[in-house]
Write a protein that holds these residues in place. Structure first.
Motif, PDB file in Angstrom:
ATOM      1  N   VAL A   1      97.771 -13.508   8.226  1.00 22.30           N
ATOM      2  CA  VAL A   1      97.257 -12.479   7.323  1.00 22.30           C
ATOM      3  C   VAL A   1      95.778 -12.742   7.045  1.00 22.30           C
ATOM      4  O   VAL A   1      95.375 -13.861   6.730  1.00 22.30           O
ATOM      5  CB  VAL A   1      98.051 -12.472   6.004  1.00 22.30           C
ATOM      6  N   GLY A   2      94.961 -11.721   7.189  1.00 25.04           N
ATOM      7  CA  GLY A   2      93.536 -11.837   6.905  1.00 25.04           C
ATOM      8  C   GLY A   2      92.710 -12.401   8.040  1.00 25.04           C
ATOM      9  O   GLY A   2      91.490 -12.545   7.903  1.00 25.04           O
ATOM     10  N   LYS A   3      93.343 -12.694   9.186  1.00 29.05           N
ATOM     11  CA  LYS A   3      92.605 -13.250  10.314  1.00 29.05           C
ATOM     12  C   LYS A   3      92.900 -12.417  11.562  1.00 29.05           C
ATOM     13  O   LYS A   3      93.823 -11.592  11.592  1.00 29.05           O
ATOM     14  CB  LYS A   3      93.001 -14.708  10.551  1.00 29.05           C
ATOM     15  N   GLY A   4      92.134 -12.670  12.614  1.00 26.94           N
ATOM     16  CA  GLY A   4      92.404 -12.022  13.890  1.00 26.94           C
ATOM     17  C   GLY A   4      92.570 -10.524  13.761  1.00 26.94           C
ATOM     18  O   GLY A   4      91.694  -9.825  13.232  1.00 26.94           O
ATOM     19  N   GLN A   5      93.699 -10.025  14.250  1.00 27.02           N
ATOM     20  CA  GLN A   5      93.919  -8.581  14.235  1.00 27.02           C
ATOM     21  C   GLN A   5      94.087  -8.019  12.833  1.00 27.02           C
ATOM     22  O   GLN A   5      94.043  -6.794  12.651  1.00 27.02           O
ATOM     23  CB  GLN A   5      95.143  -8.234  15.082  1.00 27.02           C
ATOM     24  N   PHE A   6      94.270  -8.882  11.847  1.00 30.06           N
ATOM     25  CA  PHE A   6      94.447  -8.417  10.466  1.00 30.06           C
ATOM     26  C   PHE A   6      93.159  -8.519   9.651  1.00 30.06           C
ATOM     27  O   PHE A   6      93.201  -8.476   8.420  1.00 30.06           O
ATOM     28  CB  PHE A   6      95.579  -9.203   9.801  1.00 30.06           C
ATOM     29  N   ARG A   7      92.006  -8.628  10.326  1.00 28.10           N
ATOM     30  CA  ARG A   7      90.702  -8.550   9.674  1.00 28.10           C
ATOM     31  C   ARG A   7      90.337  -7.078   9.508  1.00 28.10           C
ATOM     32  O   ARG A   7      89.527  -6.520  10.228  1.00 28.10           O
ATOM     33  CB  ARG A   7      89.663  -9.257  10.525  1.00 28.10           C
ATOM     34  N   TYR A   8      90.963  -6.448   8.541  1.00 26.09           N
ATOM     35  CA  TYR A   8      90.786  -5.014   8.365  1.00 26.09           C
ATOM     36  C   TYR A   8      89.360  -4.630   7.989  1.00 26.09           C
ATOM     37  O   TYR A   8      88.874  -3.562   8.375  1.00 26.09           O
ATOM     38  CB  TYR A   8      91.763  -4.492   7.318  1.00 26.09           C
TER      39      TYR A   8
ATOM     40  N   ARG B   1     100.362  -9.282   0.635  1.00 22.60           N
ATOM     41  CA  ARG B   1      98.935  -9.550   0.827  1.00 22.60           C
ATOM     42  C   ARG B   1      98.354  -8.673   1.932  1.00 22.60           C
ATOM     43  O   ARG B   1      97.253  -8.125   1.794  1.00 22.60           O
ATOM     44  CB  ARG B   1      98.736 -11.036   1.167  1.00 22.60           C
ATOM     45  N   ASP B   2      99.097  -8.507   3.023  1.00 23.42           N
ATOM     46  CA  ASP B   2      98.619  -7.672   4.122  1.00 23.42           C
ATOM     47  C   ASP B   2      98.451  -6.229   3.673  1.00 23.42           C
ATOM     48  O   ASP B   2      97.468  -5.574   4.026  1.00 23.42           O
ATOM     49  CB  ASP B   2      99.596  -7.763   5.298  1.00 23.42           C
ATOM     50  N   ASP B   3      99.390  -5.725   2.896  1.00 30.63           N
ATOM     51  CA  ASP B   3      99.284  -4.357   2.379  1.00 30.63           C
ATOM     52  C   ASP B   3      98.039  -4.194   1.511  1.00 30.63           C
ATOM     53  O   ASP B   3      97.348  -3.168   1.566  1.00 30.63           O
ATOM     54  CB  ASP B   3     100.526  -3.998   1.565  1.00 30.63           C
ATOM     55  N   GLU B   4      97.746  -5.210   0.698  1.00 29.65           N
ATOM     56  CA  GLU B   4      96.561  -5.158  -0.168  1.00 29.65           C
ATOM     57  C   GLU B   4      95.279  -5.096   0.650  1.00 29.65           C
ATOM     58  O   GLU B   4      94.385  -4.285   0.378  1.00 29.65           O
ATOM     59  CB  GLU B   4      96.540  -6.378  -1.089  1.00 29.65           C
ATOM     60  N   LEU B   5      95.199  -5.952   1.649  1.00 30.94           N
ATOM     61  CA  LEU B   5      94.005  -5.983   2.486  1.00 30.94           C
ATOM     62  C   LEU B   5      93.846  -4.689   3.275  1.00 30.94           C
ATOM     63  O   LEU B   5      92.744  -4.168   3.435  1.00 30.94           O
ATOM     64  CB  LEU B   5      94.078  -7.178   3.446  1.00 30.94           C
ATOM     65  N   LYS B   6      94.957  -4.174   3.767  1.00 28.15           N
ATOM     66  CA  LYS B   6      94.910  -2.928   4.545  1.00 28.15           C
ATOM     67  C   LYS B   6      94.440  -1.766   3.666  1.00 28.15           C
ATOM     68  O   LYS B   6      93.591  -0.961   4.084  1.00 28.15           O
ATOM     69  CB  LYS B   6      96.284  -2.632   5.123  1.00 28.15           C
ATOM     70  N   ALA B   7      94.987  -1.682   2.480  1.00 34.00           N
ATOM     71  CA  ALA B   7      94.616  -0.588   1.576  1.00 34.00           C
ATOM     72  C   ALA B   7      93.141  -0.667   1.183  1.00 34.00           C
ATOM     73  O   ALA B   7      92.469   0.366   1.040  1.00 34.00           O
ATOM     74  CB  ALA B   7      95.491  -0.620   0.331  1.00 34.00           C
ATOM     75  N   ALA B   8      92.633  -1.898   1.023  1.00 30.96           N
ATOM     76  CA  ALA B   8      91.247  -2.071   0.597  1.00 30.96           C
ATOM     77  C   ALA B   8      90.253  -1.594   1.645  1.00 30.96           C
ATOM     78  O   ALA B   8      89.127  -1.199   1.311  1.00 30.96           O
ATOM     79  CB  ALA B   8      90.991  -3.546   0.277  1.00 30.96           C
ATOM     80  N   SER B   9      90.640  -1.610   2.916  1.00 34.03           N
ATOM     81  CA  SER B   9      89.723  -1.207   3.988  1.00 34.03           C
ATOM     82  C   SER B   9      90.209   0.021   4.748  1.00 34.03           C
ATOM     83  O   SER B   9      89.685   0.323   5.833  1.00 34.03           O
ATOM     84  CB  SER B   9      89.532  -2.377   4.970  1.00 34.03           C
ATOM     85  N   ALA B  10      91.158   0.718   4.213  1.00 29.48           N
ATOM     86  CA  ALA B  10      91.769   1.835   4.928  1.00 29.48           C
ATOM     87  C   ALA B  10      90.749   2.912   5.281  1.00 29.48           C
ATOM     88  O   ALA B  10      89.863   3.246   4.493  1.00 29.48           O
ATOM     89  CB  ALA B  10      92.892   2.430   4.098  1.00 29.48           C
ATOM     90  N   THR B  11      90.892   3.434   6.472  1.00 33.20           N
ATOM     91  CA  THR B  11      90.060   4.550   6.918  1.00 33.20           C
ATOM     92  C   THR B  11      90.841   5.860   6.900  1.00 33.20           C
ATOM     93  O   THR B  11      90.377   6.859   7.438  1.00 33.20           O
ATOM     94  CB  THR B  11      89.533   4.290   8.342  1.00 33.20           C
ATOM     95  N   MET B  12      92.008   5.817   6.312  1.00 33.87           N
ATOM     96  CA  MET B  12      92.873   6.992   6.226  1.00 33.87           C
ATOM     97  C   MET B  12      93.669   6.904   4.924  1.00 33.87           C
ATOM     98  O   MET B  12      93.760   5.825   4.329  1.00 33.87           O
ATOM     99  CB  MET B  12      93.823   7.043   7.424  1.00 33.87           C
TER     100      MET B  12
END
Length: 470
Positions: free
Chosen positions: A365-372, A397-408
């Protein structure tokens, strides 16, 4: 199915593109390269396997499916990740291999396995495990994959890991996965007086919503379905799974000629011929429904989340216009995905290095492909509900990071995310079975007088012949 279809027809041979310039202290194999040591089989060896890779270890890894130059943003991120990985493991040299077009094309993959020419770390779809094992192609990595080497291991969906497991042995790690749901056109839902935030959850609700959308006129269809090129059988399977049915039973024989299987056919017949809510054009395949929905001529169809990216990037649609709900019925949903396996015969150090790389690149989470945040900056889509293999604290945690950088608008997928449906793997000999089931779908969608019972009975006989010849 979306992965096992392998939509691209590219057949270019793999070309090796070394990324050694990014390996700060990396070199190719040498006399000090521990990767030449054979695997052990003792209890001490298992204990040693459980220990993560020593950063001092010198090893070279060849890895396929590095993004091609045509995917500039993805390649940039791969190169950045190699450099970041080498800060912790400076003596691991990553040699990326790139293939123009689709990474994994069936004839090439099969030929690679038979020739034992796969790289140290090779990409495979979930449905490829049996083929890999039949060709003695992958290492059992069970002893190497622990919470020490993969900290998020306990938060990875056990069903996903189960797809990569055979007879209690783990043969790979997931990179991505998907489950199917009901994709909706939010614009048409609103025009028809429907709430796009609460997509239909049952087939009765789908049918009712489809009638209202079709009533908008101008050639608009409420619900769409495939029926050729194996895609009809794929969707038939998904619908049967959603109602709790099966395609191949535990006895290894066809199980779809059942009340559940007939219910799916009867429902499609009613929508097509009684309600006239599926449009006049049939014999559709992958890509056809996406074009209809992107042009606001289709209200709903079964899909995986990345269909939305295709419609936006290739067809000019907008993310905000689409949403998803769970697969109607909710008993189970067709699931698929891909991961990486490690070539049979790899040394313990190669296996450890591979697990360390995959953990960093695809499982942390938060690294590699999950660097949103990085993906957003690079113009890549952020916010789709896939990969979806995290559970527990990692998912939160992944949901939080995704939502913070979401492009949709991630809220458009709330119904899909808040009502998870258990994933279920494709049936045995999936592509051959789907081809047979296409005839059921095309039959009922093109012939008003088609006999559902006869279609299913004929398909049952054909599938049982296929299964008997495994």
């Amino acid at each position: 199915m979306r992965t096992s279809l392998r939509r691209s027809t590219a057949t270019a041979l793999v070309c090796a593109l070394a990324v050694t310039a990014l390996a700060a202290c990396g070199t190719s194999s040498s006399g000090n390269d521990k990767s030449t040591q054979p695997n052990g089989g003792s209890a001490d060896a298992d204990a040693d396997a459980a220990a993560p890779l020593d950063p001092k270890t010198r090893v070279t890894l060849s890895i396929d499916c590095m993004p091609p130059a045509a995917k500039a943003a993805e390649l940039k991120e791969w190169q950045e990740d190699v450099a970041e990985f080498n800060k912790t493991y400076p003596n691991v040299t990553i040699e990326g291999r790139s293939t123009p077009g689709q990474c994994l094309e069936p004839p090439r993959f099969t030929a690679m396995l038979k020739a034992k020419s796969q790289p140290d770390v090779f990409y495979a779809y979930f449905t490829d495990l049996q083929q890999v094992l039949d060709n003695d192609g992958a290492e059992d990595v069970s002893a190497y994959v622990t919470p020490r080497s993969v900290p998020a291991l306990d938060d990875i969906d056990k069903n996903v890991l189960g797809v990569l497991t055979r007879d209690g042995k783990l043969y790979g790690l997931p990179t991505s996965n998907y489950t199917m749901g009901l994709l909706v056109n939010r614009k048409l839902f609103r025009q028809a007086g429907l709430n796009p935030d609460t997509p239909p959850r049952s087939w009765d609700e789908v049918r009712a919503a489809a009638r209202k959308i079709a009533a908008l006129g101008n050639g608009t269809a409420g619900y769409g379905e495939y029926s050729v090129d194996n895609t009809g059988g794929w969707h038939y399977t998904a619908a049967v799974y959603g109602l709790g049915g099966d395609i191949v039973g535990a006895d290894g024989k066809a199980a779809f000629n059942s009340p559940t299987g007939k219910q799916v056919v009867d429902n499609l017949r009613a929508m097509r011929w009684e309600d006239d809510s599926m449009g006049k054009t049939q014999l559709l395949k992958w890509g056809d429904l996406q074009k209809q929905m992107a042009s606001d001529k289709l209200g709903m169809f079964l899909a995986a989340p990345d269909d939305i990216t295709y419609m936006v990037q290739q067809l000019g649609a907008e993310y905000a216009n689409f949403g998803m709900g769970p697969l109607p019925g909710g008993a189970a949903t067709l699931a698929g995905g891909n991961g990486y396996m490690i070539k049979k015969g790899a040394s313990p150090d190669k296996i450890k290095a591979a697990v360390a790389w995959l953990n960093f690149k695809t499982l942390a989470v938060g690294k590699g492909q999950f660097r949103y945040d990085r993906s957003k900056a690079d113009g890549l889509p952020v916010g789709l509900p896939q990969p979806a293999f995290f559970t527990g604290a990692s998912k939160t945690r992944d949901d939080e990071l995704k939502a913070a950088s979401a492009t949709m608008p991630v809220a458009n997928f709330k119904a899909f995310l808040d009502n998870p449906v258990p994933g279920k793997a494709e049936p045995k000999k999936a592509q051959e079975v789907y081809k047979v089931l296409d005839k059921v779908m095309s039959g009922v969608l093109t012939n008003k007088d088609a006999d559902a019972g006869q279609l299913l009975a004929e398909a049952e006989k054909a599938v049982n012949r296929l299964l008997a010849n495994q």
